[in-house]
Design a protein around this motif. Structure first.
Motif, PDB file in Angstrom:
ATOM      1  N   HIS A  27       0.853  -1.201   0.000  1.00  0.00           N
ATOM      2  CA  HIS A  27       0.000   0.000   0.000  1.00  0.00           C
ATOM      3  C   HIS A  27       0.888   1.250   0.000  1.00  0.00           C
ATOM      4  CE1 HIS A  27      -2.834   3.067   1.569  1.00  0.00           C
ATOM      5  NE2 HIS A  27      -3.683   2.397   0.798  1.00  0.00           N
ATOM      6  N   TYR A  29       0.950   3.622   1.902  1.00  0.00           N
ATOM      7  CA  TYR A  29       1.351   4.113   3.220  1.00  0.00           C
ATOM      8  C   TYR A  29       2.568   3.361   3.772  1.00  0.00           C
ATOM      9  CZ  TYR A  29      -3.316   6.376   3.487  1.00  0.00           C
ATOM     10  OH  TYR A  29      -4.447   7.141   3.271  1.00  0.00           O
ATOM     11  N   ASP A  43      -3.518   1.649  -4.132  1.00  0.00           N
ATOM     12  CA  ASP A  43      -4.529   1.933  -3.110  1.00  0.00           C
ATOM     13  C   ASP A  43      -5.320   0.647  -2.838  1.00  0.00           C
ATOM     14  OD1 ASP A  43      -6.150   1.684  -5.357  1.00  0.00           O
ATOM     15  OD2 ASP A  43      -7.318   3.482  -4.948  1.00  0.00           O
ATOM     16  N   SER A  44      -6.261   0.726  -1.915  1.00  0.00           N
ATOM     17  CA  SER A  44      -6.982  -0.495  -1.513  1.00  0.00           C
ATOM     18  C   SER A  44      -7.676  -1.168  -2.693  1.00  0.00           C
ATOM     19  CB  SER A  44      -8.045  -0.166  -0.473  1.00  0.00           C
ATOM     20  OG  SER A  44      -7.488   0.520   0.578  1.00  0.00           O
ATOM     21  N   PHE A  66      -6.692  -6.018   7.188  1.00  0.00           N
ATOM     22  CA  PHE A  66      -7.915  -6.107   6.365  1.00  0.00           C
ATOM     23  C   PHE A  66      -7.566  -6.208   4.885  1.00  0.00           C
ATOM     24  CE2 PHE A  66      -7.582  -1.383   6.372  1.00  0.00           C
ATOM     25  CZ  PHE A  66      -7.787  -1.108   5.023  1.00  0.00           C
ATOM     26  N   MET A  67      -6.443  -5.621   4.492  1.00  0.00           N
ATOM     27  CA  MET A  67      -6.031  -5.688   3.086  1.00  0.00           C
ATOM     28  C   MET A  67      -5.561  -7.108   2.738  1.00  0.00           C
ATOM     29  SD  MET A  67      -3.952  -2.097   2.760  1.00  0.00           S
ATOM     30  CE  MET A  67      -4.845  -0.544   2.892  1.00  0.00           C
ATOM     31  N   TYR A 115     -17.109  -0.294   3.905  1.00  0.00           N
ATOM     32  CA  TYR A 115     -15.795   0.138   3.423  1.00  0.00           C
ATOM     33  C   TYR A 115     -14.857  -1.062   3.546  1.00  0.00           C
ATOM     34  CZ  TYR A 115     -12.018   3.728   3.275  1.00  0.00           C
ATOM     35  OH  TYR A 115     -10.953   4.521   2.956  1.00  0.00           O
ATOM     36  N   ASN A 117     -12.083  -1.157   4.673  1.00  0.00           N
ATOM     37  CA  ASN A 117     -11.381  -1.099   5.977  1.00  0.00           C
ATOM     38  C   ASN A 117     -12.259  -1.705   7.070  1.00  0.00           C
ATOM     39  OD1 ASN A 117     -10.248   0.862   4.201  1.00  0.00           O
ATOM     40  ND2 ASN A 117      -9.231   1.842   5.918  1.00  0.00           N
ATOM     41  N   SER A 132     -12.307   3.924  -0.937  1.00  0.00           N
ATOM     42  CA  SER A 132     -12.495   5.370  -1.103  1.00  0.00           C
ATOM     43  C   SER A 132     -12.401   5.759  -2.583  1.00  0.00           C
ATOM     44  CB  SER A 132     -11.495   6.150  -0.258  1.00  0.00           C
ATOM     45  OG  SER A 132     -10.206   5.668  -0.451  1.00  0.00           O
ATOM     46  N   HIS A 178      -6.456  10.158  10.090  1.00  0.00           N
ATOM     47  CA  HIS A 178      -7.128  11.194   9.296  1.00  0.00           C
ATOM     48  C   HIS A 178      -7.943  12.174  10.129  1.00  0.00           C
ATOM     49  CE1 HIS A 178      -5.950   8.397   6.123  1.00  0.00           C
ATOM     50  NE2 HIS A 178      -5.940   9.482   5.361  1.00  0.00           N
ATOM     51  N   HIS A 201      -7.746  13.369   1.852  1.00  0.00           N
ATOM     52  CA  HIS A 201      -8.395  12.050   1.764  1.00  0.00           C
ATOM     53  C   HIS A 201      -9.797  12.168   2.381  1.00  0.00           C
ATOM     54  CE1 HIS A 201      -9.080   7.723   2.345  1.00  0.00           C
ATOM     55  NE2 HIS A 201      -8.098   7.515   1.485  1.00  0.00           N
ATOM     56  N   GLU A 203     -11.373  10.411   4.341  1.00  0.00           N
ATOM     57  CA  GLU A 203     -11.482   9.994   5.744  1.00  0.00           C
ATOM     58  C   GLU A 203     -11.238  11.165   6.698  1.00  0.00           C
ATOM     59  OE1 GLU A 203      -9.005   6.625   6.701  1.00  0.00           O
ATOM     60  OE2 GLU A 203      -9.837   5.450   5.075  1.00  0.00           O
ATOM     61  N   SER A 217      -9.231   9.434  -2.958  1.00  0.00           N
ATOM     62  CA  SER A 217      -8.503   8.298  -2.394  1.00  0.00           C
ATOM     63  C   SER A 217      -7.007   8.516  -2.621  1.00  0.00           C
ATOM     64  CB  SER A 217      -8.933   7.024  -3.115  1.00  0.00           C
ATOM     65  OG  SER A 217      -8.525   7.113  -4.476  1.00  0.00           O
ATOM     66  N   THR A 218      -6.190   7.644  -2.052  1.00  0.00           N
ATOM     67  CA  THR A 218      -4.732   7.814  -2.217  1.00  0.00           C
ATOM     68  C   THR A 218      -4.362   7.878  -3.700  1.00  0.00           C
ATOM     69  OG1 THR A 218      -4.520   5.423  -1.893  1.00  0.00           O
ATOM     70  CG2 THR A 218      -3.989   6.831  -0.019  1.00  0.00           C
TER      71      THR A 218
HETATM   72  P1  13P Z   1      -7.080   4.092   0.038  1.00  0.00           P
HETATM   73  O1  13P Z   1      -8.156   3.154  -0.303  1.00  0.00           O
HETATM   74  O2  13P Z   1      -7.329   5.491  -0.436  1.00  0.00           O
HETATM   75  O3  13P Z   1      -5.761   3.552  -0.382  1.00  0.00           O
HETATM   76  O4  13P Z   1      -7.045   4.259   1.637  1.00  0.00           O
HETATM   77  C1  13P Z   1      -6.758   3.197   2.495  1.00  0.00           C
HETATM   78  C2  13P Z   1      -6.671   3.623   3.884  1.00  0.00           C
HETATM   79  O5  13P Z   1      -6.411   2.840   4.764  1.00  0.00           O
HETATM   80  C3  13P Z   1      -6.930   4.995   4.187  1.00  0.00           C
HETATM   81  O6  13P Z   1      -6.618   5.227   5.512  1.00  0.00           O
END
Ligand code: 13P
Ligand code: SF4
Length: 317
Positions: A27, A29, A43-44, A66-67, A115, A117, A132, A178, A201, A203, A217-218
């Motif tokens: 990811h 992050y 991104d997710s 969760f990913m 979501y 997440n 997102s 966030h 973002h 969030e 989203s990211t």
């Molecule tokens: P994205 O889906 O934008 O990558 O965001 C994931 C996430 O954990 C945001 O905190």
């Protein structure tokens, strides 16, 4: 000394990936070194799409639980590894299955959109998953009079509600990273750097979203910085994404949005940062910390995730 050690880890990781037919999905992050060693960074949404279609025998997930669970649900016959099983998510953990079951019962007749997440039990109770990147489009894909229950992020939920005007009941969860961004400090930064655009973002809380030049989203934020003519951005999301922003936009400036408490280091997600190069190497060697999900639960959770992927594909997302 440290960099020689990490060079050694990196060459061993490359060797083991080949040897074991493994891929690393990371990811945005994650730390820079991990993003650089990954086969795919995203991104997710794009990570789940990549997990669903690849030829590897092992998926090593550099991200949070969760990913990795989503990857396992979409690729049940593959071995999915998460280098540290403590890499959770404050938002996912804010939505416990017994409470969620009650929330659904208390709000009957609503389509449950969760979501990504969320933990696997929540996904198994949902009708459709979203990220997102596609939350607005997933909601808009439903008939206009369909009543929706959205969980667990209240900020993303309210953002989607404002954009779509749909009838939505929203779970009261937040992400600790966030919700920590300071409106005051962001506005002060903007005052000092008038040419900078504020990118946010969904969030993030409403006051921060209200001063945004762009919300996404990211991957949407990253794409915006590539297409936009501006030269400077104040970035209100986890700082890891700035690595890709700098990489794709060498001439531009990126300033992390400051958190309310300047001593908390909150613009880094501590769960994401539990994953290190050293843990990735150990994980590839030992193949431990595997994601295992009860088969009935996995099959239930697969339905709403596949529904999300189908809708996204149809819409070209
Ligand atoms: P994205 O889906 O934008 O990558 O965001 C994931 C996430 O954990 C945001 O905190
Ligand atoms: Fe969860 Fe927030 Fe970390 Fe994203 S940044 S993984 S929502 S705690």
């Amino acid at each position: 000394m440290e960099s020689r050690a990490s060079e050694k880890y990196i060459s061993e990781i490359k060797y083991l990936k080949e040897e074991k037919n493994a891929i690393i999905l990371a990811h945005y992050y994650q730390t820079e070194d991990i993003q650089e060693i990954a086969d795919f960074v995203g991104d997710s949404l794009s990570l789940s799409q990549r997990a669903a279609s690849n030829n590897a025998d092992i998926i090593l997930f550099a991200g949070v639980k969760f990913m990795a669970e989503t990857a396992k649900i979409l690729a049940p016959y593959k071995k999915v590894l998460l280098p540290d099983l403590n890499a959770g998510c404050s938002l996912a953990d804010s939505c416990k299955s017994a409470d969620f079951e009650k929330f659904i019962k208390d709000n009957p007749g609503r389509t449950v959109i969760s979501y990504v997440n969320t933990n696997v039990e929540i996904k198994a109770m949902s009708d459709i998953i979203c990220t997102s990147s596609n939350a607005i489009q997933i909601v808009q894909s439903l008939p206009p009079d369909e009543k929706i229950l959205f969980a667990p992020d209240r900020n993303l939920g309210n953002y989607v509600l404002n954009k779509t005007g749909r009838d939505m009941v929203i779970w009261n969860g937040t992400c600790y990273v966030h919700e920590e961004f300071s409106l005051e400090a962001i506005l002060k930064l903007k005052e000092e750097n008038r040419d900078c655009k504020i990118i946010v973002h969904p969030e993030c809380e409403l006051p921060v979203r209200m001063v945004a030049d762009f919300i996404g989203s990211t991957s949407a934020l990253l794409q915006f910085t590539e297409k936009d003519q501006g030269k400077c951005y104040i970035v209100a999301t986890e700082v890891g994404i700035i690595h890709q922003m700098k990489k794709f936009n060498p001439g531009k400036t990126f300033i992390p949005a400051p958190p309310k408490d300047s001593t908390c280091g909150c613009s880094e997600c501590s769960f994401m940062k539990l994953i290190t190069i050293e843990k990735i190497l150990n994980c590839l060697i030992n193949e431990k910390s595997e994601i295992l999900i009860d088969n009935d639960m996995l099959l239930k959770a697969q339905v709403p995730i596949r529904r999300m992927i189908e809708i996204s594909e149809k819409l070209g997302l």
